[in-house]
Design a protein around this motif. Structure first.
Motif, PDB file in Angstrom:
ATOM      1  N   GLU A  76      48.922  36.030 100.125  1.00 42.58           N
ATOM      2  CA  GLU A  76      48.926  35.249  99.023  1.00 42.58           C
ATOM      3  C   GLU A  76      49.853  35.272  97.691  1.00 42.58           C
ATOM      4  O   GLU A  76      49.533  36.559  97.321  1.00 42.58           O
ATOM      5  CB  GLU A  76      47.429  34.695  98.923  1.00 42.58           C
ATOM      6  CG  GLU A  76      46.830  34.397 100.156  1.00 42.58           C
ATOM      7  CD  GLU A  76      45.386  33.773  99.683  1.00 42.58           C
ATOM      8  OE1 GLU A  76      45.018  33.025  98.711  1.00 42.58           O
ATOM      9  OE2 GLU A  76      44.233  34.338 100.334  1.00 42.58           O
ATOM     10  N   SER A 188      44.607  29.288  96.083  1.00 47.06           N
ATOM     11  CA  SER A 188      44.491  29.606  97.466  1.00 47.06           C
ATOM     12  C   SER A 188      44.728  28.301  98.369  1.00 47.06           C
ATOM     13  O   SER A 188      43.941  27.243  97.998  1.00 47.06           O
ATOM     14  CB  SER A 188      43.375  30.436  97.895  1.00 47.06           C
ATOM     15  OG  SER A 188      43.367  31.694  97.220  1.00 47.06           O
ATOM     16  N   ALA A 189      45.131  28.137  99.236  1.00 47.78           N
ATOM     17  CA  ALA A 189      45.407  27.169 100.117  1.00 47.78           C
ATOM     18  C   ALA A 189      45.786  27.519 101.588  1.00 47.78           C
ATOM     19  O   ALA A 189      46.634  28.495 101.719  1.00 47.78           O
ATOM     20  CB  ALA A 189      46.154  25.792  99.486  1.00 47.78           C
ATOM     21  N   GLU A 190      45.324  27.082 102.852  1.00 49.44           N
ATOM     22  CA  GLU A 190      45.867  27.212 103.910  1.00 49.44           C
ATOM     23  C   GLU A 190      47.272  27.020 104.296  1.00 49.44           C
ATOM     24  O   GLU A 190      47.834  26.077 103.886  1.00 49.44           O
ATOM     25  CB  GLU A 190      44.953  26.376 104.957  1.00 49.44           C
ATOM     26  CG  GLU A 190      45.149  26.640 106.557  1.00 49.44           C
ATOM     27  CD  GLU A 190      44.493  25.954 107.517  1.00 49.44           C
ATOM     28  OE1 GLU A 190      44.532  26.160 108.487  1.00 49.44           O
ATOM     29  OE2 GLU A 190      43.556  25.161 107.037  1.00 49.44           O
ATOM     30  N   GLY A 191      47.631  28.178 104.590  1.00 48.78           N
ATOM     31  CA  GLY A 191      49.227  28.073 104.853  1.00 48.78           C
ATOM     32  C   GLY A 191      50.173  28.436 103.811  1.00 48.78           C
ATOM     33  O   GLY A 191      51.418  28.444 103.918  1.00 48.78           O
ATOM     34  N   HIS A 192      49.424  28.534 102.515  1.00 48.75           N
ATOM     35  CA  HIS A 192      50.349  28.980 101.254  1.00 48.75           C
ATOM     36  C   HIS A 192      50.535  30.598 101.419  1.00 48.75           C
ATOM     37  O   HIS A 192      49.902  31.206 100.722  1.00 48.75           O
ATOM     38  CB  HIS A 192      49.511  28.477 100.142  1.00 48.75           C
ATOM     39  CG  HIS A 192      50.369  28.534  99.061  1.00 48.75           C
ATOM     40  ND1 HIS A 192      51.327  27.510  98.692  1.00 48.75           N
ATOM     41  CD2 HIS A 192      50.510  29.396  98.071  1.00 48.75           C
ATOM     42  CE1 HIS A 192      51.730  27.884  97.352  1.00 48.75           C
ATOM     43  NE2 HIS A 192      51.477  29.017  96.900  1.00 48.75           N
TER      44      HIS A 192
END
Length: 403
Positions: A76, A188-192
Motif C-alpha cells: 500500500e 486504504s482502498a481495495e486494489g490500491h
C-alpha cells in the motif's frame, strides 16, 4: 525469506572504446581520481531496515537499483500516492489543460472525506471556497492534505474515479507495471497497490520531467489561513542534500518514506515501505542514502554534441558524419571502478546520405566486467545532404563492388 539484490564482484579490465562495425575512434573519458586502498575492498551490504515490507536504493541518473528487498512485492503506498497525483497534475498542466492560477474548489465531498473532521492529514482550505491550483497543490504536497488531493482530482477530471483512470494511464506510460491506483490521496482502498520499484520510477520521473512540481516537496512548512503545518519528511531538517520526496502512513501500510538527495553530480532515490515509526523511517532512509553515496559514484561519461566518431558516409556531399550522444551519458559504478569500464559503439557498416541532424544511427554501450551498466543512442551531430549525380553513381559502384 525476502530476496536481496546483491552487488556483483568486479573483475579488472582497462577502459577502451571500440568502434564496433564502424572504423572510428572516440576520445577517452576524463581521468578518474587515483585509486585508493579502500577501492579494492568489497562493498558491504546495504543497511536494510529491520522492520519494513520493502525497500530499495535507486540511482537517479541510470535507474539502476543498487540494493533492495521485495522491490516488486505489492504494498500500500499510503500518502506517497500523492506523488502520482502531482505527476498527473504537472502533465496535464504541461498539456495546457489546466493552469497554475485555476481556482480550485474545496468541495463539500473533498472537505468531508479528507478534511479536518477525518483521521487523516488535511490542508485546511475552507469548504465551498476556491484557492489557486498551485496553492492547493502545495497544501497536498507539503501538508499531505487528503482534502486538497480530492479537490485537485475533481478539478482536473471531474471526480476521484475519473482522476484515478488518469493516474493509471500515466503510470502505465512510466513503466509502473505493478501499480493500480483507486484514489488520489492514498487512504486504504481495495486494489490500491504499488511496489517499491514502481514508486522509485515515479519519483525519478517527477524529478526529471517536472522539476517545478518536484520543488514543492522540499518546502518545510505551509500555511493555510491560520494553520501552519510542517512537512512530515524529517530528513529535510536533518540532511541538507535531501530535497524530497514524500511520506505516507496508514495503520495497514505502516510508516513509509520515498526520499531523494543530491550530493555533487549524484542523486539517489530511496524507498522504505512499512516501517515502525515516523522517526525510524527517516533513520532507515538516511542510512540507505549514506550507504549509496559512500560506496557508489556517478560519472558523466560523454557530453551532448561532442563527436565520438566520424564514420564514412556514402553518396553524400560530405565524406564523413560526426556522431555523438544527444543527452549526457551518465554511468554509476562502485567507487574506484571507473577505470574498469569498457565501451563500444554499434554503427552500421555503411551509412548512406541523406542523413538528418539528430538522426539515430547506432548505439554506444558501456559495460563493467562484461555486464551492461549504461547505453545511449548515437545520433548524427550534423546533416549530410546527398551528393551530386556523379558522386552518387561512383559510390554506388564502390558499394556494389565491396558487397
Amino acid at each position: 525469506m525476502p530476496s536481496r539484490l546483491a552487488v556483483p564482484a568486479l573483475a579488472s579490465a582497462a577502459f577502451v572504446l571500440a568502434a564496433g562495425l564502424a572504423l572510428a575512434q572516440a576520445p577517452a573519458p576524463a581521468p578518474a581520481r587515483p585509486a585508493a586502498l579502500s577501492d579494492s575492498l568489497p562493498i558491504p551490504e546495504a543497511p536494510a531496515p529491520k522492520v519494513s515490507k520493502a525497500w530499495l536504493v535507486m540511482d537517479y541518473a541510470t535507474g539502476q537499483v543498487l540494493a533492495g528487498e521485495n522491490i516488486h512485492a505489492p504494498v500500500e503506498p499510503a500518502s506517497i500516492t500523492k506523488v502520482m497525483t502531482s505527476y498527473v497534475i504537472a502533465a496535464e498542466m504541461a498539456a495546457g489543460k489546466i493552469k497554475p492560477d485555476d481556482p480550485v474548489l474545496m468541495s463539500e465531498h473533498a472537505w468531508r472525506t479528507g478534511g479536518a473532521g477525518t483521521d487523516g492529514s488535511y490542508s485546511g482550505f475552507e469548504v465551498n471556497k476556491t484557492a489557486p491550483l498551485v496553492e492547493m497543490e502545495k497544501g497536498m504536497v507539503v501538508q499531505s492534505g487528503n482534502d486538497a488531493a480530492i479537490a485537485l482530482a475533481e478539478h482536473v477530471a471531474g471526480s476521484e474515479q475519473a482522476f484515478a483512470q488518469l493516474m493509471n494511464a500515466y503510470a502505465k506510460k512510466l513503466g509502473m507495471k505493478n501499480s493500480h491506483f483507486v484514489n488520489p490521496h492514498g487512504l486504504s482502498a481495495e486494489g490500491h497497490l504499488t511496489t517499491a520499484y514502481d514508486l522509485a520510477l515515479l519519483g525519478r520521473a517527477l524529478i526529471r520531467d517536472f522539476p517545478v512540481a518536484y520543488s514543492y516537496n522540499k518546502i518545510k512548512e505551509f500555511t493555510v489561513g491560520p494553520i501552519t503545518q510542517p512537512n512530515r519528511n524529517l530528513l529535510l531538517w536533518r540532511d541538507p542534500s535531501v530535497d524530497g520526496i514524500k511520506t505516507g502512513h496508514t495503520s495497514s501500510a505502516g510508516y513509509c518514506l520515498m526520499a531523494s538527495a543530491k550530493r555533487g553530480d549524484m542523486r539517489l532515490i530511496t524507498v522504505v515501505m512499512g516501517d515502525s515509526s515516523e522517526n525510524q523511517r527517516a533513520v532507515d532512509s538516511q542510512a540507505l542514502l549514506n550507504w549509496g553515496f559512500r560506496f557508489f559514484e556517478t560519472h558523466a561519461l560523454y557530453g551532448p554534441g561532442k563527436p565520438l566518431a566520424t564514420p564514412k558516409v556514402w553518396k553524400g556531399e560530405a565524406r564523413t558524419v560526426p556522431v555523438g550522444v544527444a543527452q549526457p551519458l551518465l554511468v554509476t559504478t562502485p567507487r574506484g571502478q571507473y577505470a574498469r569500464l569498457k565501451a563500444s559503439m554499434d554503427l552500421p557498416k555503411s551509412l548512406v546520405a541523406p542523413i538528418a541532424k539528430g538522426q539515430r544511427l547506432g548505439t554506444v554501450k558501456v559495460t563493467l566486467d562484461g555486464k551492461p551498466v549504461a547505453q545511449a543512442p548515437l545520433v548524427a551531430l550534423a546533416a549530410v545532404e546527398q551528393g551530386g549525380f556523379f558522386r552518387r553513381l561512383w559510390d554506388a559502384l564502390l558499394l556494389w563492388w565491396q558487397g
